[in-house]
Design an enzyme around this catalytic site. Structure first.
Site, PDB file in Angstrom:
ATOM      1  CE  LYS A 179       5.725   3.028   0.911  1.00  0.00           C
ATOM      2  NZ  LYS A 179       6.647   1.997   0.190  1.00  0.00           N
ATOM      3  N   PRO A 225       0.901  -1.292  -0.142  1.00  0.00           N
ATOM      4  CG  PRO A 225      -0.707  -1.547   1.786  1.00  0.00           C
ATOM      5  CD  PRO A 225       0.670  -2.007   1.286  1.00  0.00           C
ATOM      6  CD  GLU A 226       2.898   3.341  -3.881  1.00  0.00           C
ATOM      7  OE1 GLU A 226       3.492   4.284  -3.644  1.00  0.00           O
ATOM      8  OE2 GLU A 226       2.942   2.455  -4.667  1.00  0.00           O
TER       9      GLU A 226
END
Ligand SMILES: [Zn+2]
Length: 256
Positions: free
Chosen positions: A53, A2-3
């Site tokens: 993140k 996931p960014e």
């Protein structure tokens, strides 16, 4: 992975639970093994925020749950008492909403904020100039590695790296000191695109995961090559973004 923008969306979804006294449990045995549910059960959730993140859930008493979702982790939020398919690692129940965390793998309790992280690119207070100044502290570093270094700037992952560098026409293999203006353009583009993504607007992908396919600008096949640590890969157009890494061969096709 996931960014940063995905973490911001997760943080937004979790907001209905802020201010609530939380009932916590871990149906999945590996989640239970973390001991997190035991510690946060009965505490008021005071704040949820995405920092780079990492998703930080701050509970009363200074307890901070840090969730770094890595490859497969997901947070879901819905009405309390919904049926699940499978066993979540962690369930946080408020009065009328509940959040579930799936597939781990990282749920850690921290007493302090994550200090090593650089400024979050999506934070209102973060200025492009400040980010670029941090990147320039290591002038001989490769652009592709510097932008992924979460200690310099938090939130950019493989996808935004590839897209930002394509838009700024800079090769990931150039040195930071070689491309001062392009670096400003790349950081600025990443910031705007990631902000738009938080609002649900996704730009068309130009380079990321398009090895061997024509560059949308010039038609040259996009190249890809491993970059730095495992799980990272650069994608770039060798014509629009000149400057391949010396001594290493790139793959113009195949691979991801
Ligand atoms: Zn091109």
């Amino acid at each position: 992975m996931p960014e940063g923008d995905a973490l911001h969306r997760a943080a937004a979804r979790l907001q209905p639970l802020v201010g609530e006294r939380i009932e916590a449990e871990s149906p999945h045995p590996r989640g239970a093994a973390t001991g997190v549910a035991r510690v946060v059960d009965g505490r008021v959730l005071e704040r949820v925020e995405a920092v780079g993140k990492h998703l930080l859930l701050r509970f009363e008493g200074g307890v901070v749950l840090r969730s770094h979702l890595r490859m497969s982790g997901r947070w879901r939020v819905g009405p309390r008492g919904r049926a699940w398919h499978g066993r979540p690692w962690l369930v946080l129940r408020g009065g009328s909403w509940e959040a579930t965390e799936w597939n781990g793998p990282v749920l850690a309790l921290e007493e302090r904020p994550v200090r090593a992280l650089g400024p979050d690119l999506l934070a209102e207070s973060t200025e492009v100039e400040d980010v670029v100044a941090r990147l320039r502290t290591d002038p001989t570093r490769l652009v592709g590695e510097a932008l992924l270094d979460q200690r310099l700037v938090a939130g950019i992952g493989n996808m935004w790296l590839a897209e930002a560098l394509w838009h700024a026409r800079v090769s990931p293999w150039r040195r930071v000191e070689e491309v001062p203006d392009e670096l400003v353009a790349a950081v600025g583009w990443a910031r705007e695109a990631m902000r738009a993504s938080v609002r649900g607007v996704r730009p068309r992908r130009m380079a990321y995961r398009r090895p061997g396919r024509p560059c949308p600008r010039c038609g040259t096949p996009i190249e890809s090559l491993g970059l730095g640590e495992a799980n990272r890969r650069a994608y770039w157009c060798p014509r629009c973004q000149p400057g391949s890494r010396q001594g290493e061969r790139s793959s113009g096709g195949g691979g991801i």
